[in-house]
Design an enzyme around this catalytic site. Structure first.
Site, PDB file in Angstrom:
ATOM      1  N   HIS A   1       0.839  -1.268   0.167  1.00 54.59           N
ATOM      2  CA  HIS A   1      -0.122   0.042   0.066  1.00 54.59           C
ATOM      3  C   HIS A   1       0.705   1.225  -0.012  1.00 54.59           C
ATOM      4  O   HIS A   1       0.269   2.062   0.440  1.00 54.59           O
ATOM      5  CB  HIS A   1      -0.939   0.130   1.225  1.00 54.59           C
ATOM      6  CG  HIS A   1      -2.081  -0.832   1.146  1.00 54.59           C
ATOM      7  ND1 HIS A   1      -3.166  -0.648   0.218  1.00 54.59           N
ATOM      8  CD2 HIS A   1      -2.095  -2.318   1.526  1.00 54.59           C
ATOM      9  CE1 HIS A   1      -3.770  -1.825   0.275  1.00 54.59           C
ATOM     10  NE2 HIS A   1      -3.311  -2.975   1.039  1.00 54.59           N
ATOM     11  N   THR A   2       2.082   1.145  -0.602  1.00 58.93           N
ATOM     12  CA  THR A   2       2.992   2.427  -0.463  1.00 58.93           C
ATOM     13  C   THR A   2       2.962   2.824  -2.118  1.00 58.93           C
ATOM     14  O   THR A   2       3.418   4.079  -2.240  1.00 58.93           O
ATOM     15  CB  THR A   2       4.441   2.025  -0.057  1.00 58.93           C
ATOM     16  OG1 THR A   2       4.744   0.779  -0.711  1.00 58.93           O
ATOM     17  CG2 THR A   2       4.498   2.013   1.265  1.00 58.93           C
TER      18      THR A   2
ATOM     19  N   SER B   1     -11.296 -17.783 -23.043  1.00 60.03           N
ATOM     20  CA  SER B   1     -10.384 -18.104 -21.895  1.00 60.03           C
ATOM     21  C   SER B   1     -10.415 -19.889 -21.579  1.00 60.03           C
ATOM     22  O   SER B   1     -11.393 -20.182 -21.532  1.00 60.03           O
ATOM     23  CB  SER B   1     -10.928 -17.395 -20.655  1.00 60.03           C
ATOM     24  OG  SER B   1     -10.652 -18.073 -19.422  1.00 60.03           O
TER      25      SER B   1
ATOM     26  N   GLY C   1      -4.320 -12.562  -5.087  1.00 55.30           N
ATOM     27  CA  GLY C   1      -3.190 -11.364  -4.642  1.00 55.30           C
ATOM     28  C   GLY C   1      -2.117 -11.804  -5.300  1.00 55.30           C
ATOM     29  O   GLY C   1      -0.874 -11.042  -4.880  1.00 55.30           O
TER      30      GLY C   1
ATOM     31  N   SER D   1      -2.862 -11.542 -10.871  1.00 54.06           N
ATOM     32  CA  SER D   1      -3.202 -12.144 -12.394  1.00 54.06           C
ATOM     33  C   SER D   1      -3.913 -10.886 -13.282  1.00 54.06           C
ATOM     34  O   SER D   1      -3.775 -11.303 -14.457  1.00 54.06           O
ATOM     35  CB  SER D   1      -4.560 -13.196 -11.950  1.00 54.06           C
ATOM     36  OG  SER D   1      -5.638 -12.550 -11.502  1.00 54.06           O
ATOM     37  N   SER D   2      -4.701  -9.880 -12.571  1.00 54.66           N
ATOM     38  CA  SER D   2      -5.171  -8.922 -13.283  1.00 54.66           C
ATOM     39  C   SER D   2      -4.262  -8.209 -14.312  1.00 54.66           C
ATOM     40  O   SER D   2      -4.360  -7.781 -15.385  1.00 54.66           O
ATOM     41  CB  SER D   2      -6.248  -7.963 -12.640  1.00 54.66           C
ATOM     42  OG  SER D   2      -5.889  -7.925 -11.184  1.00 54.66           O
TER      43      SER D   2
ATOM     44  N   GLU E   1      -6.673  -0.524 -15.809  1.00 54.09           N
ATOM     45  CA  GLU E   1      -7.323  -1.327 -14.822  1.00 54.09           C
ATOM     46  C   GLU E   1      -8.416  -0.083 -13.976  1.00 54.09           C
ATOM     47  O   GLU E   1      -9.319  -0.199 -13.451  1.00 54.09           O
ATOM     48  CB  GLU E   1      -6.229  -1.665 -13.794  1.00 54.09           C
ATOM     49  CG  GLU E   1      -6.915  -2.413 -12.600  1.00 54.09           C
ATOM     50  CD  GLU E   1      -6.485  -3.835 -12.223  1.00 54.09           C
ATOM     51  OE1 GLU E   1      -5.657  -4.506 -13.046  1.00 54.09           O
ATOM     52  OE2 GLU E   1      -7.020  -4.294 -11.148  1.00 54.09           O
TER      53      GLU E   1
ATOM     54  N   ASP F   1       2.059  -3.750  -9.466  1.00 52.74           N
ATOM     55  CA  ASP F   1       1.805  -4.870 -10.087  1.00 52.74           C
ATOM     56  C   ASP F   1       2.133  -4.816 -11.552  1.00 52.74           C
ATOM     57  O   ASP F   1       2.908  -5.805 -12.173  1.00 52.74           O
ATOM     58  CB  ASP F   1       0.387  -5.324  -9.974  1.00 52.74           C
ATOM     59  CG  ASP F   1      -0.179  -5.407  -8.471  1.00 52.74           C
ATOM     60  OD1 ASP F   1       0.743  -5.382  -7.739  1.00 52.74           O
ATOM     61  OD2 ASP F   1      -1.126  -5.792  -8.168  1.00 52.74           O
TER      62      ASP F   1
HETATM   63  C1  GAF Z   1      -2.893  -4.378  -4.948  1.00 59.20           C
HETATM   64  C2  GAF Z   1      -2.932  -3.131  -5.832  1.00 59.20           C
HETATM   65  F1  GAF Z   1      -3.173  -3.450  -7.383  1.00 59.20           F
HETATM   66  C3  GAF Z   1      -1.472  -2.851  -5.872  1.00 59.20           C
HETATM   67  O1  GAF Z   1      -1.434  -1.549  -6.699  1.00 59.20           O
HETATM   68  C4  GAF Z   1      -1.212  -2.242  -4.469  1.00 59.20           C
HETATM   69  O2  GAF Z   1      -1.684  -1.128  -4.107  1.00 59.20           O
HETATM   70  C5  GAF Z   1      -1.359  -3.514  -3.636  1.00 59.20           C
HETATM   71  O3  GAF Z   1      -2.597  -4.032  -3.640  1.00 59.20           O
HETATM   72  C6  GAF Z   1      -1.067  -3.213  -2.130  1.00 59.20           C
HETATM   73  O4  GAF Z   1       0.424  -3.261  -1.935  1.00 59.20           O
HETATM   74  O5  GAF Z   1      -2.081  -5.511  -5.417  1.00 59.20           O
END
Ligand code: GAF
Length: 402
Positions: free
Chosen positions: A52-53, A85, A140, A143-144, A176, A188
């Protein structure tokens, strides 16, 4: 149209990545016609630390993994974009000149195509794409992002576009945020584009600079699935983002900082009394987590197992108590991982509210760890966890196959 029996074998010997080859073999069986066929492959990721940074313009340390999304595709002339798919055993079709969000899995592919049509003025008459992925959905492990990045790479190869890698990541995130409607950060997509074998990345989400970190050869990385994905995940993600914006508003007013990642704990302590407690907790977590990423770089280089254990533990406790994005199942799974006698570090990875944890153990201890966590988690929750060894892997690519 030729019958499948008449089709020529499509050569895959130039593809050295075993995972891609395996996924491609299955996908190619669905290609109905011969002609120019393209292939793209993009990895998922685990985040070692720095949660979450990213949307606070801070530091993250993901590594791309050997679970991938492979697309084989060809141009068509029927005015349709057809996406098949293999994982879902479903296909979706839309008009290529009228792409709109479908509110289903196809949006992860249509979003990038739509944005590329607009940005690069692409004339797409038609496309057929067959997708096969080994990244569990909603776990988590990104995949997206891998679907978005694989699509951008495929279309770039098909239309001979040379898009700089950072732009690929930015475009993936935009798809996204704006097409799928998820307000994620850029971690990601950066991980999926820039991954390298045997390395993690330290990404500065303010300027998108990437520094590669060598990972100790005798460390093994495992992901363990909690088996749950709480639906409140996406709404809580947006809430956290808004809470961080609120914290930044107050910090900026008092200290002129441009992001939570450029604030420090001293500043935060000074305005504690005028900040709602919840907002204070969110900001404290982000500031401390950012610092932990810097320390992780140092301790990984030193192969300092004790310090890594402590950093991962503090990150997890911050996610649980300050940022409040853990859940009962993840807490149990983590406690079990921490109690394994040879653990190097363990914490949840990704947005939270379920999904996977990342655990680091010494090479050779994978089976012992896997048996231990499976048995204990089953006893404590009644849920089966799947444990996978993941390897730091290379980023996304695409080529013309035939
Ligand atoms: C998800 C989000 F897609 C990322 O951008 C990130 O914020 C993460 O959560 C938390 O670190 O994967």
């Amino acid at each position: 149209m030729k019958k499948p029996a008449d089709k020529k074998e499509i050569p895959l010997e130039n593809i050295s990545d075993i995972e891609t080859k395996k996924l491609a073999e299955k996908a190619l069986k669905e290609i109905k016609e011969e002609g120019e066929i393209f292939i793209s492959s993009a990895p998922g990721r685990v985040n070692l630390i720095g949660e979450h940074t990213d949307y606070n313009l801070g530091l993250v340390m993901p590594m791309a993994i050997n679970l991938r999304t492979v697309i084989v595709g060809r141009k068509t002339k029927n005015g349709k974009i057809k996406i098949i798919s293999i994982n879902k055993n479903e296909e979706k079709e839309v008009d290529s000149d009228k792409i709109t969000p479908q509110k289903n899995w196809a949006d992860y592919f249509l979003g990038p195509i739509y944005l590329m049509q607009k940005r690069y003025k692409l004339k797409i008459e038609g496309l057929e794409m067959i997708v096969n992925s080994s990244i569990p959905m909603g776990g988590g492990l990104s995949s997206s992002a891998s679907c978005e990045i694989s699509t951008i790479k495929l279309i770039s190869a098909m239309f001979n576009l040379k898009i700089p890698p950072k732009e690929v990541a930015v475009l993936g995130r935009k798809a996204e945020n704006e097409f799928v409607g998820v307000p994620c950060g850029i971690m990601d997509q950066m991980a999926s584009v820039f991954g390298k074998e045997n390395k993690s990345m330290l990404v500065n989400c303010k300027n998108l600079k990437v520094e590669y970190i060598d990972l100790p050869e005798n460390w093994s990385f495992l992901v363990c699935d909690s088996g749950v994905k709480h639906s409140l995940g996406s709404s809580e993600y947006s809430k956290r983002k808004a809470e961080c914006e609120e914290a930044l508003r107050i910090l900026r007013k008092n200290f002129g900082v441009e992001s939570l990642s450029s604030a420090n704990i001293k500043m935060l302590e000074k305005i504690k009394d005028i900040m709602p407690e919840k907002i204070f907790k969110r900001a404290k977590f982000v500031i401390e987590e950012n610092q932990r990423v810097k320390e992780a770089k140092k301790y990984i280089k030193e192969k300092n197992k004790e310090k890594i254990f402590k950093l991962f533990l503090e990150s997890q406790l911050g996610l649980k108590n300050l940022y409040e994005v853990s859940c009962r199942e993840i807490d149990i799974l983590i406690e079990i991982a921490w109690s394994f006698k040879n653990i190097i570090g363990a914490r949840m990875t990704g947005g939270g509210f379920g999904g996977n944890i990342i655990a680091i153990v010494e090479k050779g201890k994978e089976k012992e760890f896997s048996d231990y966590i499976k048995e204990e988690y089953r006893t404590k929750t009644g849920i089966e966890t799947s444990v996978r060894v993941v390897k730091p892997s290379s980023g996304a690519w695409a080529i013309k196959l035939t």
